[in-house]
Motif scaffolding. Structure first.
Motif, PDB file in Angstrom:
ATOM      1  N   LEU A 113       0.823  -1.197   0.000  1.00 40.20           N
ATOM      2  CA  LEU A 113       0.000   0.000   0.000  1.00 40.20           C
ATOM      3  C   LEU A 113       0.865   1.259   0.000  1.00 40.20           C
ATOM      4  CD1 LEU A 113      -2.765   1.369   0.189  1.00 40.20           C
ATOM      5  CD2 LEU A 113      -2.578   1.170   2.673  1.00 40.20           C
ATOM      6  N   VAL A 114       1.877   1.289   0.828  1.00 36.18           N
ATOM      7  CA  VAL A 114       2.767   2.448   0.898  1.00 36.18           C
ATOM      8  C   VAL A 114       3.478   2.651  -0.435  1.00 36.18           C
ATOM      9  CG1 VAL A 114       4.871   3.350   1.977  1.00 36.18           C
ATOM     10  CG2 VAL A 114       3.058   2.376   3.387  1.00 36.18           C
ATOM     11  N   LEU A 115       3.939   1.564  -1.046  1.00 39.19           N
ATOM     12  CA  LEU A 115       4.601   1.672  -2.344  1.00 39.19           C
ATOM     13  C   LEU A 115       3.643   2.184  -3.417  1.00 39.19           C
ATOM     14  CD1 LEU A 115       6.834  -1.508  -2.408  1.00 39.19           C
ATOM     15  CD2 LEU A 115       7.599   0.865  -2.496  1.00 39.19           C
ATOM     16  N   ARG A 116       2.428   1.672  -3.415  1.00 38.49           N
ATOM     17  CA  ARG A 116       1.452   2.117  -4.416  1.00 38.49           C
ATOM     18  C   ARG A 116       1.099   3.590  -4.206  1.00 38.49           C
ATOM     19  NH1 ARG A 116      -2.704  -1.361  -6.795  1.00 38.49           N
ATOM     20  NH2 ARG A 116      -2.070  -0.103  -8.553  1.00 38.49           N
ATOM     21  N   LEU A 117       0.974   4.018  -2.959  1.00 40.13           N
ATOM     22  CA  LEU A 117       0.686   5.421  -2.685  1.00 40.13           C
ATOM     23  C   LEU A 117       1.832   6.315  -3.142  1.00 40.13           C
ATOM     24  CD1 LEU A 117      -0.998   5.231   0.838  1.00 40.13           C
ATOM     25  CD2 LEU A 117      -2.095   5.790  -1.337  1.00 40.13           C
ATOM     26  N   SER A 118       3.039   5.828  -3.027  1.00 43.52           N
ATOM     27  CA  SER A 118       4.186   6.627  -3.449  1.00 43.52           C
ATOM     28  C   SER A 118       4.249   6.775  -4.964  1.00 43.52           C
ATOM     29  CB  SER A 118       5.485   6.018  -2.923  1.00 43.52           C
ATOM     30  OG  SER A 118       5.767   4.806  -3.600  1.00 43.52           O
ATOM     31  N   HIS A 119       3.519   5.936  -5.698  1.00 43.30           N
ATOM     32  CA  HIS A 119       3.494   6.024  -7.158  1.00 43.30           C
ATOM     33  C   HIS A 119       2.419   6.982  -7.683  1.00 43.30           C
ATOM     34  CE1 HIS A 119       5.716   2.194  -6.861  1.00 43.30           C
ATOM     35  NE2 HIS A 119       6.300   2.649  -7.956  1.00 43.30           N
ATOM     36  N   LEU A 120       1.610   7.535  -6.787  1.00 39.94           N
ATOM     37  CA  LEU A 120       0.562   8.451  -7.221  1.00 39.94           C
ATOM     38  C   LEU A 120       1.169   9.716  -7.814  1.00 39.94           C
ATOM     39  CD1 LEU A 120      -1.981   8.144  -4.265  1.00 39.94           C
ATOM     40  CD2 LEU A 120      -2.195   7.214  -6.576  1.00 39.94           C
ATOM     41  N   PRO A 121       0.489  10.351  -8.767  1.00 36.40           N
ATOM     42  CA  PRO A 121       1.003  11.591  -9.363  1.00 36.40           C
ATOM     43  C   PRO A 121       1.298  12.627  -8.293  1.00 36.40           C
ATOM     44  CG  PRO A 121      -0.947  10.826 -10.534  1.00 36.40           C
ATOM     45  CD  PRO A 121      -0.791   9.950  -9.319  1.00 36.40           C
ATOM     46  N   GLY A 122       2.357  13.359  -8.517  1.00 37.31           N
ATOM     47  CA  GLY A 122       2.738  14.394  -7.579  1.00 37.31           C
ATOM     48  C   GLY A 122       3.676  13.902  -6.493  1.00 37.31           C
ATOM     49  N   GLY A 123       3.889  12.609  -6.421  1.00 34.43           N
ATOM     50  CA  GLY A 123       4.810  12.067  -5.440  1.00 34.43           C
ATOM     51  C   GLY A 123       6.248  12.380  -5.847  1.00 34.43           C
ATOM     52  N   ASP A 124       6.969  13.022  -4.998  1.00 32.60           N
ATOM     53  CA  ASP A 124       8.359  13.354  -5.297  1.00 32.60           C
ATOM     54  C   ASP A 124       9.242  12.254  -4.731  1.00 32.60           C
ATOM     55  OD1 ASP A 124      10.561  14.750  -6.166  1.00 32.60           O
ATOM     56  OD2 ASP A 124      10.685  15.976  -4.337  1.00 32.60           O
ATOM     57  N   ARG A 125       9.644  11.343  -5.608  1.00 37.10           N
ATOM     58  CA  ARG A 125      10.439  10.223  -5.135  1.00 37.10           C
ATOM     59  C   ARG A 125      11.474   9.869  -6.176  1.00 37.10           C
ATOM     60  NH1 ARG A 125       9.424   5.219  -6.915  1.00 37.10           N
ATOM     61  NH2 ARG A 125       7.888   5.033  -8.535  1.00 37.10           N
ATOM     62  N   ARG A 126      12.476   9.192  -5.753  1.00 37.72           N
ATOM     63  CA  ARG A 126      13.525   8.718  -6.653  1.00 37.72           C
ATOM     64  C   ARG A 126      13.249   7.276  -7.023  1.00 37.72           C
ATOM     65  NH1 ARG A 126      18.563  11.203  -3.305  1.00 37.72           N
ATOM     66  NH2 ARG A 126      18.172  13.339  -3.897  1.00 37.72           N
ATOM     67  N   PRO A 127      13.637   6.884  -8.259  1.00 37.12           N
ATOM     68  CA  PRO A 127      13.457   5.490  -8.647  1.00 37.12           C
ATOM     69  C   PRO A 127      14.232   4.569  -7.715  1.00 37.12           C
ATOM     70  CG  PRO A 127      14.046   6.853 -10.536  1.00 37.12           C
ATOM     71  CD  PRO A 127      14.204   7.693  -9.309  1.00 37.12           C
ATOM     72  N   THR A 128      13.653   3.413  -7.462  1.00 36.64           N
ATOM     73  CA  THR A 128      14.308   2.443  -6.603  1.00 36.64           C
ATOM     74  C   THR A 128      14.771   1.265  -7.441  1.00 36.64           C
ATOM     75  OG1 THR A 128      12.291   1.212  -6.157  1.00 36.64           O
ATOM     76  CG2 THR A 128      12.774   3.072  -4.684  1.00 36.64           C
ATOM     77  N   VAL A 129      15.504   0.360  -6.812  1.00 36.44           N
ATOM     78  CA  VAL A 129      15.956  -0.848  -7.490  1.00 36.44           C
ATOM     79  C   VAL A 129      14.759  -1.646  -7.992  1.00 36.44           C
ATOM     80  CG1 VAL A 129      17.181  -3.025  -7.180  1.00 36.44           C
ATOM     81  CG2 VAL A 129      18.091  -0.935  -6.166  1.00 36.44           C
ATOM     82  N   GLY A 130      13.682  -1.705  -7.211  1.00 39.27           N
ATOM     83  CA  GLY A 130      12.481  -2.419  -7.621  1.00 39.27           C
ATOM     84  C   GLY A 130      11.868  -1.844  -8.889  1.00 39.27           C
ATOM     85  N   ASP A 131      11.964  -0.508  -9.052  1.00 39.91           N
ATOM     86  CA  ASP A 131      11.449   0.125 -10.264  1.00 39.91           C
ATOM     87  C   ASP A 131      12.212  -0.375 -11.488  1.00 39.91           C
ATOM     88  OD1 ASP A 131       9.667   1.645  -8.765  1.00 39.91           O
ATOM     89  OD2 ASP A 131      10.992   3.386  -8.701  1.00 39.91           O
ATOM     90  N   GLU A 132      13.511  -0.434 -11.379  1.00 36.41           N
ATOM     91  CA  GLU A 132      14.345  -0.904 -12.492  1.00 36.41           C
ATOM     92  C   GLU A 132      14.088  -2.378 -12.767  1.00 36.41           C
ATOM     93  OE1 GLU A 132      17.131  -1.044 -15.589  1.00 36.41           O
ATOM     94  OE2 GLU A 132      16.024   0.583 -14.659  1.00 36.41           O
ATOM     95  N   THR A 133      13.928  -3.158 -11.724  1.00 33.47           N
ATOM     96  CA  THR A 133      13.619  -4.581 -11.886  1.00 33.47           C
ATOM     97  C   THR A 133      12.301  -4.751 -12.633  1.00 33.47           C
ATOM     98  OG1 THR A 133      14.767  -5.120  -9.843  1.00 33.47           O
ATOM     99  CG2 THR A 133      13.201  -6.750 -10.647  1.00 33.47           C
ATOM    100  N   PHE A 134      11.283  -4.018 -12.218  1.00 31.91           N
ATOM    101  CA  PHE A 134       9.987  -4.123 -12.878  1.00 31.91           C
ATOM    102  C   PHE A 134      10.059  -3.606 -14.309  1.00 31.91           C
ATOM    103  CE2 PHE A 134       5.874  -2.398 -14.155  1.00 31.91           C
ATOM    104  CZ  PHE A 134       5.175  -3.592 -14.199  1.00 31.91           C
ATOM    105  N   ARG A 135      10.771  -2.517 -14.543  1.00 36.48           N
ATOM    106  CA  ARG A 135      10.902  -1.978 -15.898  1.00 36.48           C
ATOM    107  C   ARG A 135      11.509  -3.013 -16.839  1.00 36.48           C
ATOM    108  NH1 ARG A 135      14.317  -0.486 -19.280  1.00 36.48           N
ATOM    109  NH2 ARG A 135      16.103  -0.664 -17.913  1.00 36.48           N
ATOM    110  N   ARG A 136      12.561  -3.674 -16.386  1.00 40.06           N
ATOM    111  CA  ARG A 136      13.199  -4.708 -17.209  1.00 40.06           C
ATOM    112  C   ARG A 136      12.266  -5.899 -17.417  1.00 40.06           C
ATOM    113  NH1 ARG A 136      18.392  -6.833 -15.167  1.00 40.06           N
ATOM    114  NH2 ARG A 136      18.530  -7.631 -17.281  1.00 40.06           N
TER     115      ARG A 136
END
Length: 139
Positions: free
Chosen positions: A9-32
């Protein structure tokens, strides 16, 4: 279990528009993983195959996919295949056997079982219903 759901839930909330966050390792894993599925969904539907090819464990792919989509890896792999099967059934004249073969299914029975599990109806029933619905919308 509750802790895991809260983390998702916390991860999904952090993906909402306007969230100022840096990409994480999980983001790169999912992108690949997403890119591999987009190019390879007709060749393999096995999570283990993607994990091995990308150099991740199945658990790592599952965590990254769950965090990014809220669904497991198998569901994520099956979605584009189901969508492509529906598209071919609706807009083409090929048999279910031919469509299953082109989408990498080992047999008509396996394709029909997969399609029924994902959509709740056989390929033939989907085609008939979808064409009737499309015909009614046109006229």
């Amino acid at each position: 279990m509750v802790r895991h759901l809260l983390a998702v839930l916390v991860l999904r909330l952090s993906h909402l528009p306007g969230g100022d966050r840096r990409p994480t390792v999980g983001d790169e894993t999912f992108r690949r993983f997403r890119q591999a599925v987009e190019t390879g969904f007709t060749r393999t539907r096995r999570v283990e195959g993607y994990a091995t090819r990308l150099g991740y464990s199945t658990r790592t792919l599952t965590r990254a996919t769950l965090a990014a989509t809220g669904h497991g890896t198998k569901t994520f792999i099956d979605e584009p295949l189901t969508l492509e099967a529906k598209r071919r059934l609706l807009h083409g004249s090929s048999t279910a056997a031919a469509i299953g073969d082109r989408l990498g299914s080992p047999s008509t029975t396996v394709f029909t079982r997969f399609f029924r599990h994902r959509t709740g109806e056989t390929p033939a029933a989907f085609r008939a219903r979808a064409r009737i619905t499309a015909g009614a919308a046109d006229g």
